[in-house]
Enzyme design. Structure first.
Site, PDB file in Angstrom:
ATOM      1  N   GLY A  91      16.407 -10.494 -34.648  1.00 38.36           N
ATOM      2  CA  GLY A  91      15.192 -10.591 -35.585  1.00 38.36           C
ATOM      3  C   GLY A  91      14.631 -11.795 -35.953  1.00 38.36           C
ATOM      4  O   GLY A  91      13.839 -12.272 -36.926  1.00 38.36           O
ATOM      5  N   GLU A 150      13.514   0.359 -26.711  1.00 40.08           N
ATOM      6  CA  GLU A 150      12.836  -0.408 -27.609  1.00 40.08           C
ATOM      7  C   GLU A 150      11.886   0.308 -28.476  1.00 40.08           C
ATOM      8  O   GLU A 150      11.744   0.338 -29.844  1.00 40.08           O
ATOM      9  CB  GLU A 150      11.929  -1.466 -27.080  1.00 40.08           C
ATOM     10  CG  GLU A 150      12.333  -2.532 -26.294  1.00 40.08           C
ATOM     11  CD  GLU A 150      12.304  -3.536 -27.349  1.00 40.08           C
ATOM     12  OE1 GLU A 150      13.284  -3.658 -28.312  1.00 40.08           O
ATOM     13  OE2 GLU A 150      11.390  -4.546 -27.520  1.00 40.08           O
ATOM     14  N   ASP A 179       8.153  -7.448 -24.561  1.00 42.82           N
ATOM     15  CA  ASP A 179       9.618  -8.227 -24.621  1.00 42.82           C
ATOM     16  C   ASP A 179      10.574  -7.600 -23.532  1.00 42.82           C
ATOM     17  O   ASP A 179      11.226  -8.263 -22.792  1.00 42.82           O
ATOM     18  CB  ASP A 179      10.272  -7.783 -25.877  1.00 42.82           C
ATOM     19  CG  ASP A 179       9.609  -8.571 -26.979  1.00 42.82           C
ATOM     20  OD1 ASP A 179       8.344  -9.394 -26.697  1.00 42.82           O
ATOM     21  OD2 ASP A 179      10.302  -8.826 -28.113  1.00 42.82           O
TER      22      ASP A 179
END
Lengths: 387, 387
Positions: free
Chosen positions: A141, A193, A204
């Site tokens: 995160g 994702e 990403d």
């Protein structure tokens, strides 16, 4: 049978936030990886469960194959050769599977990772007993693409044992997927994702899959290849951010001040394009590596000023900027801002002593530092246990 | 006979540096003044000298009228009714007049102020004995227009005793020049500024002469009138800057990165225009003072980000920004950057206790703080000694 996969994290070199408003952005892989180790139990072991061990967060899950079949056989297509999206109905089943495991309140954020794992595993490999161990160099995160690296590494490990791809299992060391197979892998990872993030940009997982660098604008991604070695110090301020609120803040500022903000986004667009040109310019050109690094440093400094103009900096980020500026090193926030991570360009000729000093000073402020090579390999796989 | 004049300093509210590249900028007067007191000796005093006392720097000059005539009667036009420029030849004579006074090495920077004084005095009032005392609220060389305020206050005092203007000497308190006379005064002050600065923009003396605010772009100045009370905390970092080097640095960056820098200058242009609109919007509009202040604060924060993008910030400026941000106050550098002064918007509803706290914290970092009202009166004059 054991397979290992590793997938890199990512940084945004330029263009975060502005990309939402149509500017070009550049992302790159970093040599910090999420590692997945998958083992099918031998028949003598008599194991009839799927186990997931998330080592960094100290969590172990175990589902009996029977329970998995009961919960998922109606909603999931095992041995699917094309990536399938997890429906709301499937998500309910995944959620009940994870919830019935003992789960500490504080680690509730991890649950969606377990959903993605179950979805990818059962969709690709069906209901086969296995033990999967995950470790990562990436902080969770912090905007370094840890969840994408998780999904990419899982997809790589699972696909390698499926019929969808053909890999030479007798080869030693880290192997790379074929170009055509990477596309499939990337799509699977994107499905993971989506389970974790809802509406991810796909940047990403694409960076983690293909490695190197990616230029993106208005949803279209172009892979670019760096011709220069590039090292960055990545400082994790450990200040948690609310990405959605930061993105919304920039949009609100844009509504209040459309004219200046449009120019700011244009400036960022030009910076990303110039950065991309510098990174791709052949080494033989009449521009030395030091000159290229100076250009990149200046572009990073400019991008940071524009991010401050958008209002997404943070006191912790400013502290990192000030510290690195004392050593004449250029820095910028990377990702959403408001905390998160800061990039500092480490020129090739910079002595290790100086780097050590900067790191020491930053760590004494409570930050976490990583030195990373930028633009390296994407996802890789290994069958022989030699890596 | 005694006359007092006072002329305000200035701040750049937005657009510094970018103005050199064609963007709009906004400057405003502040209620920090340079004071000039001129006294003609009575005949009984039998004084035959021109004396200049620069109280803040502790310097006293005295020239015999005979010596002034000898040095200047060939190169200067006494009692000139139109502002005359100081030629290179005249400057030599002025320089010799100042050099022959005892002058401490450390205060050599003051010499050009003495040249401007001599030029303005002898051009406007000829070779008359007088004593002129100068004091100022403004720090020298900090970008607050101290030299322009000096030239404007001197011109005001000298012109008030000349035949070029007509003032009612019997009026009490601070008087303002007529509009048409201010133009003449401003031109004289500009001649003084040229002696001190070489090629001044004319902005500082214009703001000091007319007060209030001025919007300027590509050399043309437009006076604008604020409809809102505006208070700023001005923090002098006391870090000396090289304005020329900073301006050159931005130009070099613009040559290296023309596309992004052009967008940055466009963004600044939009910010200046928006700021100017907010400041001039009638109070009756559906926008409260607090909303206006919030807009101004946001525009200042954005402008600061763009100045950081141009590379003209400084560690000392960042320290001020961080300190004021802790109190949720918006700040930006003002003037050349690289040190110098920082503006912090003080909203109307901000308690004096908070202001005192911020000031205390900034002063404990070694900075000097001024609280100033923005956009007040320009140059004023007083004959009765009541002010």
């Amino acid at each position: 049978m054991e397979v290992k996969a590793r997938a890199p994290g990512k940084i945004i070199l330029s263009g975060e936030h502005a990309v939402v408003h149509g500017s070009t952005a550049v992302a790159a892989s970093i040599d910090l990886f999420t590692h997945v180790c998958l083992r099918f139990p031998s028949q003598t072991e008599n194991v009839d469960a799927l186990k997931l061990h998330l080592k960094d967060v100290g969590l172990e899950f175990s589902w009996s194959i029977e329970r998995l079949k009961e919960a998922l056989s109606q909603v999931c297509c095992p041995f699917s050769s094309v990536p399938s999206s997890c429906t709301t109905e499937s998500l309910k089943s995944l959620s009940s599977l994870v919830d019935e495991q003992s789960f500490p309140e504080a680690k509730i954020g991890i649950a969606s990772g377990a959903y993605a794992f179950l979805w990818l595993y059962t969709s690709i490999l069906g209901f086969k007993p296995a033990t999967v161990v995950v470790t990562s160099d990436l902080p969770l995160g912090a905007g370094l693409g840890s969840s994408a690296a998780f999904c990419v590494a899982l997809s790589a490990a699972f696909l390698s044992l499926s019929n969808s791809v053909s890999l030479d299992v007798s080869q030693k060391g880290w192997l790379t997927y074929k170009e055509s197979e990477l596309e499939l892998l990337n799509k699977w990872a994107f499905e993971g994702e989506k389970i974790i993030h809802g509406k991810p940009s796909g940047i990403d997982n694409t960076v983690s899959t293909y490695g190197n660098m990616i230029q993106f604008k208005s949803g279209s991604l172009t892979r670019i290849k760096t011709t220069m070695p590039l090292k960055m110090l990545i400082t994790n301020t450990k200040v948690g951010r609310n990405t959605k609120a930061l993105v919304a803040g920039v949009s609100e500022r844009t509504l209040r001040h459309p004219d200046p903000m449009t120019s700011v986004f244009n400036a960022v667009d030009s910076i990303s394009k110039e950065l991309s040109t510098v990174i791709q310019s052949p080494a033989s050109d009449n521009i030395s590596l030091t000159e290229k690094e100076e250009k990149l440093g200046e572009l990073m400094e400019m991008n940071q000023g524009l991010l401050q103009c958008m209002g997404v900096s943070h006191a912790s980020i400013e502290t990192v900027l000030r510290t690195t500026l004392k050593y004449k090193l250029a820095s910028k926030l990377t990702g959403a801002g408001g905390g998160g991570c800061v990039l500092t360009l480490l020129p090739t000729l910079l002595s290790a002593t100086v780097v050590a000093k900067v790191v020491k000073e930053l760590e004494s402020s409570g930050f976490q530092c990583f030195t990373a090579t930028i633009g390296g390999e994407g996802v890789q796989i290994c069958f022989d246990g030699s890596s």
